[in-house]
Design an enzyme around this catalytic site. Structure first.
Site, PDB file in Angstrom:
ATOM      1  N   ALA A   1      11.209  22.122   3.759  1.00 15.96           N
ATOM      2  CA  ALA A   1       9.992  21.505   3.239  1.00 15.96           C
ATOM      3  C   ALA A   1       9.550  20.412   4.220  1.00 15.96           C
ATOM      4  O   ALA A   1      10.334  20.031   5.104  1.00 15.96           O
ATOM      5  CB  ALA A   1      10.250  20.891   1.868  1.00 15.96           C
TER       6      ALA A   1
ATOM      7  N   THR B   1       9.496  17.447   3.884  1.00 18.28           N
ATOM      8  CA  THR B   1      10.394  16.302   3.722  1.00 18.28           C
ATOM      9  C   THR B   1      11.824  16.601   4.193  1.00 18.28           C
ATOM     10  O   THR B   1      12.706  15.764   4.033  1.00 18.28           O
ATOM     11  CB  THR B   1      10.449  15.920   2.234  1.00 18.28           C
ATOM     12  OG1 THR B   1      10.723  17.123   1.503  1.00 18.28           O
ATOM     13  CG2 THR B   1       9.152  15.320   1.751  1.00 18.28           C
ATOM     14  N   SER B   2      12.054  17.780   4.748  1.00 17.63           N
ATOM     15  CA  SER B   2      13.419  18.267   5.024  1.00 17.63           C
ATOM     16  C   SER B   2      14.258  17.352   5.914  1.00 17.63           C
ATOM     17  O   SER B   2      13.865  17.005   7.034  1.00 17.63           O
ATOM     18  CB  SER B   2      13.325  19.652   5.672  1.00 17.63           C
ATOM     19  OG  SER B   2      14.570  20.024   6.231  1.00 17.63           O
ATOM     20  N   ASN B   3      15.448  17.006   5.409  1.00 22.16           N
ATOM     21  CA  ASN B   3      16.419  16.266   6.218  1.00 22.16           C
ATOM     22  C   ASN B   3      17.049  17.187   7.254  1.00 22.16           C
ATOM     23  O   ASN B   3      17.333  16.779   8.377  1.00 22.16           O
ATOM     24  CB  ASN B   3      17.541  15.707   5.334  1.00 22.16           C
ATOM     25  CG  ASN B   3      17.015  14.804   4.247  1.00 22.16           C
ATOM     26  OD1 ASN B   3      16.289  13.862   4.520  1.00 22.16           O
ATOM     27  ND2 ASN B   3      17.363  15.093   2.994  1.00 22.16           N
TER      28      ASN B   3
ATOM     29  N   CYS C   1      15.729  19.636   8.818  1.00 22.94           N
ATOM     30  CA  CYS C   1      14.852  19.860   9.976  1.00 22.94           C
ATOM     31  C   CYS C   1      14.903  18.696  10.955  1.00 22.94           C
ATOM     32  O   CYS C   1      14.939  18.904  12.167  1.00 22.94           O
ATOM     33  CB  CYS C   1      13.424  20.132   9.508  1.00 22.94           C
ATOM     34  SG  CYS C   1      13.247  21.793   8.801  1.00 22.94           S
TER      35      CYS C   1
END
Ligand SMILES: *Cc1c(COP(=O)(O)O)cnc(C)c1O
Length: 333
Positions: free
Chosen positions: A76, A78-80, A82
């Site tokens: 997403a 907000t992905s950590n 990524c």
């Protein structure tokens, strides 16, 4: 068939390990029951820390071994996962492209989205999480066409390679446990895609057999998450010719603390993050660790975790989301 020997598996030792184990004295006293400790995997050392860095030590070692020069992954906005993948890739001099889908909290240029900008990685936007995989393989095909060597990492780095990070974690924990002369009875973590818990369950069988692992689901229902974990474990066992005899009841997932779903805040989660900050000076994130801590404290209060138990809570990172979710900390909802 290769036999399983962690020491011989390619790994890029870039994380700051072992991460510390810290007693949460004031939080434990607040409830006057079980003794709570925290394992600080928010301090793994790449980007703003987090659990994905441990998986990436193995995933990116595999990518380099295969001659890859471009990493592609998904999450997403907000992905950590990524951000950690982008930062780790940059550190190795690899290109990185991200496929990001819409999130519940919108598109504000803060938190992980801002960090991705600083890392200067190429971002591809899709609306739905179900569109991400197809997009990743399109990008991989395009890069291959241009003469590059792409390497695709699935959601959360959760496959038979990535979970090695949390198999190795259990070995690390067993060593720390004996150094500290402290035996943990329970281990509580936030579970999303399930890779972390899958690795921990395997690692527990190998290095810490008496530990009870409890995953607090932060989005999906326990049936789906359990299925995902069983699949990853089965792939891992097949790869290494292992039969660890992991029973269904050893895969514990509690999904009643997730609220209305992934990324959706709950009042209890907000209150719990504030409580832990106030008592311990420690920040938990609203998507994962806030909900997991609600679960842990409830299990202690309900007596599901006995008063004489030593409980270890995994802080899996995710701090940048605090800024993305700022309005929920400032308003009552
Ligand atoms: C990804 C993530 C998790 C969940 O890990 P999975 O392996 O996907 O279950 C937990 N906490 C944080 C902060 C994460 O970024």
């Amino acid at each position: 068939m290769m036999s399983f020997d962690l020491e011989t598996i390619p790994r890029l030792q870039h994380c700051l390990l072992p991460t510390p184990i810290v007693p949460m004295d004031r939080l434990s006293e607040h409830f006057g029951k079980a003794k709570i400790y925290v394992k600080r995997d928010d301090l793994t050392g790449i980007a703003i820390g987090g659990n994905k860095n441990r998986k990436l030590e193995f995933l990116l070692a595999d990518a380099l071994l295969k001659g890859s020069d471009s990493i592609i992954t998904e999450g997403a906005v907000t992905s950590n996962h990524c951000v950690q993948t982008a930062a780790f890739s940059k550190r190795l001099g690899l290109d990185c492209e991200l496929v990001l889908s819409d999130s519940f909290v919108g598109e504000a240029m803060t938190g992980n989205l801002l960090l991705n900008k600083l890392l200067d990685v190429k971002i591809h936007r899709v609306h739905s999480s179900s569109d991400r995989k197809k997009k990743m393989f399109e990008i991989a095909e395009q890069l291959a066409h241009e003469g590059k060597q792409p390497y695709v990492i699935p959601t959360g780095g959760s496959n038979k390679v990535g979970i090695l990070g949390y198999v190795a974690f259990m070995q690390e924990l067993a060593e720390q446990s004996s150094q500290l002369e402290l035996v943990f009875d329970y281990f509580v973590l936030a579970t999303g895609s399930g890779g972390t818990q899958a690795g921990l369950i395997i690692g527990k069988k190998l290095y810490y057999p008496d530990l009870s692992i409890i995953g607090i689901g932060v989005g999906d229902k326990k049936k789906e998450t359990g299925k995902a974990i069983r699949e990853i474990v089965a792939n891992f066992e097949k790869e290494w010719g292992l039969n660890l005899g992991i029973s269904k009841k050893e895969i514990v997932i509690l999904d009643q603390y997730a609220g209305e779903g992934y990324g959706k805040p709950t009042v209890k989660m907000i209150d719990t993050i504030k409580l832990v900050a106030k008592l311990e000076g420690l920040f938990l994130d609203p998507v994962y660790n806030g909900k997991a801590m609600v679960g842990l404290l409830d299990l202690i209060q309900q007596g599901e975790i006995p008063s004489d138990a030593n409980v270890l809570f995994l802080h899996s990172g995710g701090i940048p989301a605090i800024f993305t979710y700022q309005k929920y900390f400032l308003e009552k909802f």
